[in-house]
Write a protein that holds these residues in place. Structure first.
Motif, PDB file in Angstrom:
ATOM      1  N   GLN A 158     -34.333 -45.575  22.135  1.00  0.00           N
ATOM      2  CA  GLN A 158     -33.639 -45.310  23.389  1.00  0.00           C
ATOM      3  C   GLN A 158     -32.963 -43.937  23.388  1.00  0.00           C
ATOM      4  O   GLN A 158     -32.931 -43.246  24.416  1.00  0.00           O
ATOM      5  CB  GLN A 158     -32.587 -46.396  23.643  1.00  0.00           C
ATOM      6  CG  GLN A 158     -31.850 -46.247  24.967  1.00  0.00           C
ATOM      7  CD  GLN A 158     -30.881 -47.393  25.200  1.00  0.00           C
ATOM      8  OE1 GLN A 158     -30.695 -48.245  24.353  1.00  0.00           O
ATOM      9  NE2 GLN A 158     -30.255 -47.397  26.371  1.00  0.00           N
ATOM     10  N   SER A 184     -31.296 -55.274  16.216  1.00  0.00           N
ATOM     11  CA  SER A 184     -30.434 -54.807  17.300  1.00  0.00           C
ATOM     12  C   SER A 184     -28.968 -54.727  16.912  1.00  0.00           C
ATOM     13  O   SER A 184     -28.161 -54.164  17.636  1.00  0.00           O
ATOM     14  CB  SER A 184     -30.577 -55.733  18.520  1.00  0.00           C
ATOM     15  OG  SER A 184     -30.262 -57.064  18.164  1.00  0.00           O
ATOM     16  N   PRO A 201     -34.337 -50.191  18.141  1.00  0.00           N
ATOM     17  CA  PRO A 201     -34.185 -50.036  19.592  1.00  0.00           C
ATOM     18  C   PRO A 201     -33.235 -48.907  19.978  1.00  0.00           C
ATOM     19  O   PRO A 201     -33.499 -48.154  20.918  1.00  0.00           O
ATOM     20  CB  PRO A 201     -33.645 -51.404  20.025  1.00  0.00           C
ATOM     21  CG  PRO A 201     -34.177 -52.352  18.994  1.00  0.00           C
ATOM     22  CD  PRO A 201     -34.161 -51.591  17.708  1.00  0.00           C
ATOM     23  N   SER A 202     -32.121 -48.783  19.243  1.00  0.00           N
ATOM     24  CA  SER A 202     -31.158 -47.723  19.555  1.00  0.00           C
ATOM     25  C   SER A 202     -31.768 -46.345  19.353  1.00  0.00           C
ATOM     26  O   SER A 202     -31.485 -45.410  20.115  1.00  0.00           O
ATOM     27  CB  SER A 202     -29.916 -47.869  18.670  1.00  0.00           C
ATOM     28  OG  SER A 202     -30.236 -47.717  17.293  1.00  0.00           O
ATOM     29  N   ARG A 231     -38.117 -53.128  15.691  1.00  0.00           N
ATOM     30  CA  ARG A 231     -37.642 -53.340  17.070  1.00  0.00           C
ATOM     31  C   ARG A 231     -36.734 -54.565  17.178  1.00  0.00           C
ATOM     32  O   ARG A 231     -35.927 -54.666  18.100  1.00  0.00           O
ATOM     33  CB  ARG A 231     -38.839 -53.500  18.014  1.00  0.00           C
ATOM     34  CG  ARG A 231     -39.456 -52.182  18.454  1.00  0.00           C
ATOM     35  CD  ARG A 231     -40.567 -52.422  19.464  1.00  0.00           C
ATOM     36  NE  ARG A 231     -41.137 -51.187  19.958  1.00  0.00           N
ATOM     37  CZ  ARG A 231     -40.787 -50.597  21.102  1.00  0.00           C
ATOM     38  NH1 ARG A 231     -39.845 -51.138  21.862  1.00  0.00           N
ATOM     39  NH2 ARG A 231     -41.374 -49.475  21.492  1.00  0.00           N
TER      40      ARG A 231
END
Length: 523
Positions: free
Chosen positions: A51, A96, A47-48, A93
């Motif tokens: 993004q 996190s 995710p990081s 995904r």
């Protein structure tokens, strides 16, 4: 047309980072691109990462990755022109927090499936199954990408050179042999001559066995891994391929870690004007809740993974004696790792309020403040492939006290005796793994610290040591040329006639630093 190189990794700054590997990947890619290589990064779509990347677009979706379907998203690292390809899967995904382990430090149960999928993604790119052109060379980093050479062989893809870089041989990616089929591994490599390792399938051994070339990140470590002490069980298969092993020392990003231009520290400084270091020390004390003693009270830093490898147990045993012998000494600890050792440092901070500050975790702000504000860095290690942290510290005139192993012994020149410093010395090295070995090294460092002139010599030598990526990048390019097919070897540029030797680079760097500092003062 430019030579195309695909660097495959589990992390890269600023998209995802747990350690020095992330710094190395991005800095190396930038350096390669500066020298005319079309270098890009393939890594998981955490995710990081999704993004933080920019201009992402789908270049191919597939249903046959280990663990299920996934897509390859191509874009760039924000703030740069570095191309990045992210493998977007449901499993990646879901990551996190820590990229590899759970909150209790246990390895995540789907690591094998996730990183096998990453290697298969590299094969898709090499097979020309996406909208991007095929690379000429794939550069796999550590066990996470270790299956790539074996999978390329299994798919009969022979027009792409493969290089495996071992950043830390202790991390091998060993998993139960009975899941090999679900990872998409061919049966003919699941034997002692292939990827099998003591009844398990080893991602790293697959890379060692099938890559065209193998590299490590320091000259000493390249020799050490051939011995039982440092080989972690792989010394046998490595010794069967001695001609395939190369040593290319890491560099560091000399723009990010630069006391003259660092925006994350309290006040900028250079080796010719160290006044700003006092302001950085004051900021460090505030960040770590240390008593505001005078600026001459020494601060010892400990910034690394808090693990057995990094001698956390030895430091915990040695520090009470060190603190008793040096009553004005303060200690700042930054890092994370084994919960038992983390708790040990937190307990020590409770016993010495105001003298020990501990920050479990990592932020760039804390890291830069640590290196800029401390006087010394304690960096014990049972084995050390390279040792980025001492290099960062040296840039800021923070003197490393380190174990004489691996890359540490290549980059740190021991001071010797206080009465006769070794020419060019930039730190203190010690042998052994006992608390007294560490205590003796710290005491010797304090003897030098008490002599201002000698200490400043160490700082000047440390701050002017050559540490950039230009020379290592060229060495990688030479290696890529060796493993590329004859049809693409001409695409890899030869050594530039303008390349400076280490002394010239150091002098040029110093001049740049001084000019920048003078401009700021004038402004």
């Amino acid at each position: 047309m430019k030579a195309r190189v695909l660097l495959v990794t589990s992390e890269a700054v600023p998209l995802a980072k747990t350690g020095g590997l992330a710094d190395v990947i991005t800095a190396l890619t930038v350096a390669l691109r500066e020298q005319g290589i079309d270098a890009s990064i393939l890594m998981p779509g955490y995710p990081s990462a999704i993004q933080a990347a920019k201009n992402l677009r789908n270049i191919g979706s597939f249903t046959d990755f280990p663990g299920g379907e996934g897509s390859l998203l191509a874009g760039e690292i924000a703030g740069s022109d570095v191309p990045v390809i992210l493998l977007d899967t449901a499993r990646f995904r879901a990551r996190s927090e820590n990229l590899y382990v759970d909150r209790d430090g246990r390895e995540l149960s789907d690591n094998a499936m996730c990183f096998a999928a990453l290697s298969h993604a590299a094969v898709k790119l090499c097979a020309g199954l996406t909208t991007l052109p095929k690379p000429h060379v794939v550069h796999a980093h550590d066990w996470h990408a270790g299956l790539i050479p074996a999978l390329l062989r299994a798919h009969n893809i022979t027009d792409i050179g493969t290089l495996l870089t071992i950043h830390n041989l202790a991390f091998q990616g060993n998993f139960p042999l009975d899941i090999a089929a679900s990872l998409g591994l061919p049966a003919d490599i699941l034997n002692a001559d292939g990827a099998e390792f003591w009844g398990q399938v080893s991602f790293l051994k697959a890379g060692i066995r099938y890559a065209d070339k193998i590299s490590t990140v320091s000259h000493t470590y390249a020799k050490e891994i051939l011995t039982p002490r440092f080989g972690h069980g792989f010394e046998g298969c490595l010794n069967r391929r001695p001609d395939a092993i190369a040593a290319i020392p890491n560099g560091i990003d000399s723009e990010v870690w630069n006391p003259v231009s660092d925006s994350l520290i309290a006040r900028r400084f250079s080796f010719r004007d160290l006044k700003g270091k006092a302001a950085c020390k004051s900021e460090l004390k505030k960040l770590f809740n240390l008593m505001p003693l005078n600026q001459f009270a020494p601060v010892l830093a400990l910034g690394s993974r808090i693990t057995h490898q990094k001698m956390a147990d030895v430091a915990l045993a040695a520090l009470p004696t060190i603190l008793a012998a040096h009553p004005y000494l303060q200690l700042a600890v930054l890092g994370c790792g084994d919960p038992v050792y983390q708790h040990g440092f937190q307990q020590l901070a409770e016993q010495y309020p105001g003298r020990i500050g501990v920050h479990i975790g990592y932020t760039e702000k804390h890291a830069h403040a640590l290196h800029a504000g401390a006087d010394m860095l304690l960096h014990g290690s049972r084995f050390e492939p390279f040792g980025l942290t001492p290099m960062y510290a040296m840039r800021y005139g923070t003197i490393p006290i380190a174990s004489r192993v691996g890359g540490l012994s290549d980059t740190i020149i021991d001071a010797g005796s206080v009465d006769q410093l070794v020419a060019g010395a930039n730190g203190v090295l010690f042998d052994g793994e006992q608390p007294q070995d560490m205590i003796d090294a710290v005491n010797r460092t304090f003897q030098i610290f008490s002599r201002t002139r000698e200490w400043q010599k160490l700082q000047r030598n440390a701050m002017t040591a050559e540490c950039g990526w230009h020379a290592p990048a060229q060495q990688y390019i030479d290696l890529y040329r060796d493993i590329a097919t004859p049809a693409s070897q001409h695409l890899f540029p030869e050594n530039s006639a303008a390349e400076l030797d280490a002394e010239q680079q150091s002098q040029a760097l110093n001049t740049i630093h001084e000019e920048a500092l003078n401009k700021r003062k004038a402004g």
